[in-house]
Design an enzyme around this catalytic site. Structure first.
Site, short mmCIF file in Angstrom:
data_model
loop_
_atom_site.label_atom_id
_atom_site.label_comp_id
_atom_site.label_asym_id
_atom_site.label_seq_id
_atom_site.Cartn_x
_atom_site.Cartn_y
_atom_site.Cartn_z
N GLY A 128 0.84 -1.19 0.00
CA GLY A 128 0.00 0.00 0.00
C GLY A 128 0.87 1.24 0.00
O GLY A 128 2.04 1.18 0.40
N GLN A 149 3.19 10.06 1.08
CA GLN A 149 4.47 9.34 1.18
C GLN A 149 5.40 9.66 0.01
O GLN A 149 6.61 9.48 0.10
CB GLN A 149 4.23 7.82 1.24
CG GLN A 149 3.56 7.37 2.53
CD GLN A 149 3.40 5.86 2.55
OE1 GLN A 149 2.41 5.34 2.03
NE2 GLN A 149 4.37 5.16 3.11
N CYS A 173 5.82 -0.06 7.38
CA CYS A 173 5.45 1.06 6.50
C CYS A 173 6.66 1.44 5.65
O CYS A 173 7.78 1.44 6.14
CB CYS A 173 5.02 2.24 7.37
SG CYS A 173 4.61 3.72 6.43
N LEU A 174 6.39 1.75 4.38
CA LEU A 174 7.48 2.15 3.49
C LEU A 174 8.15 3.44 3.97
O LEU A 174 9.28 3.71 3.61
CB LEU A 174 6.96 2.34 2.06
CG LEU A 174 6.49 1.05 1.35
CD1 LEU A 174 5.82 1.41 0.04
CD2 LEU A 174 7.66 0.10 1.11
N HIS A 231 -4.54 2.09 7.53
CA HIS A 231 -3.17 2.61 7.62
C HIS A 231 -2.95 3.71 6.57
O HIS A 231 -2.39 4.77 6.87
CB HIS A 231 -2.21 1.42 7.42
CG HIS A 231 -0.76 1.74 7.35
ND1 HIS A 231 0.17 1.23 8.23
CD2 HIS A 231 -0.05 2.50 6.48
CE1 HIS A 231 1.38 1.68 7.91
NE2 HIS A 231 1.27 2.44 6.84
N GLU A 232 -3.43 3.46 5.34
CA GLU A 232 -3.23 4.45 4.26
C GLU A 232 -4.06 5.71 4.51
O GLU A 232 -3.60 6.83 4.26
CB GLU A 232 -3.57 3.87 2.88
CG GLU A 232 -2.80 2.63 2.46
CD GLU A 232 -1.30 2.71 2.66
OE1 GLU A 232 -0.74 3.82 2.70
OE2 GLU A 232 -0.68 1.64 2.82
N HIS A 236 -2.35 7.96 6.80
CA HIS A 236 -1.32 8.77 6.15
C HIS A 236 -1.91 10.08 5.64
O HIS A 236 -1.27 11.13 5.70
CB HIS A 236 -0.72 8.03 4.95
CG HIS A 236 0.39 7.08 5.29
ND1 HIS A 236 1.55 7.48 5.90
CD2 HIS A 236 0.55 5.75 5.06
CE1 HIS A 236 2.36 6.44 6.06
NE2 HIS A 236 1.77 5.37 5.55
NI NI Z 1 2.54 3.39 5.51
#
Ligand code: NI
Length: 178
Positions: free
Chosen positions: A46, A51, A93-94, A135-136, A139
């Site tokens: 995701g 991000q 998370c990225l 989660h997204e 963000h």
């Molecule tokens: Ni994330």
């Protein structure tokens, strides 16, 4: 299409609230395609627009490990309209380098939003997909999974991050990044 740079904690951009997308046009479709490419290139499940430095309410998700790349879910202005139950999931998370932690979220969610084809979409999800959607959307509101942890755990992560930056090593733990 292009692979975009992923901003990582403690970049202050990740704490900002993203704007609603007023018009779904070619510009939006273009950066959403770049987000999909970036998510796959980074081996994530995701990715949210902030991000990659865009403060707009767009997310992409692909939690189907067996048919990866076949049908990425792209949602604009996503909103959780129903949520029930609890689930605890080990999240990565990225944008959070080398750290995962258990986070509690809703077990089932109904999320509404828009597609890049300007169609209204409703997605019902459980398990990893439900976790990923929440989660997204976090963000987009300037929240990372770290914000769900205790201040003590967050402090430990900050220390660990300094250590990682000094050593230049990034261990791989196999937990999917979302
Ligand atoms: Ni994330």
């Amino acid at each position: 299409m292009a692979v975009l740079r992923i901003h990582t904690f403690p970049d202050p951009l990740l704490t900002r609230t993203s704007e609603r997308i007023a018009e779904i046009d070619g510009r939006v479709a273009g950066y959403v395609a770049d987000m999909v490419e970036t998510m796959y290139a980074a081996n994530g499940v995701g990715l949210a627009a902030p991000q990659v430095g865009l403060l707009e309410r767009a997310i992409v998700v692909d939690t189907d490990s067996e048919n990866r790349g076949l049908a990425p879910l792209c949602l604009l202005n996503p909103e959780v309209v129903e949520a029930e139950g609890d689930i605890t999931w080990e999240e990565g998370c990225l944008s959070v380098v080398d750290y995962t932690a258990e986070v509690q979220r809703s077990a089932r969610v109904l999320v509404s939003g828009w597609s890049v084809d300007q169609e209204e979409v409703r997605i019902e999800a459980t398990g990893l997909k439900a976790v990923c959607l929440q989660h997204e959307i976090d963000h987009l509101d300037g929240k990372l999974f770290l914000d769900h942890l205790s201040p003590l755990k967050r402090g430990l992560y900050r220390k660990r991050l300094k250590k990682i930056k000094r050593s230049g090593e990034l261990p791989d733990d196999g937990v999917p990044r979302i």
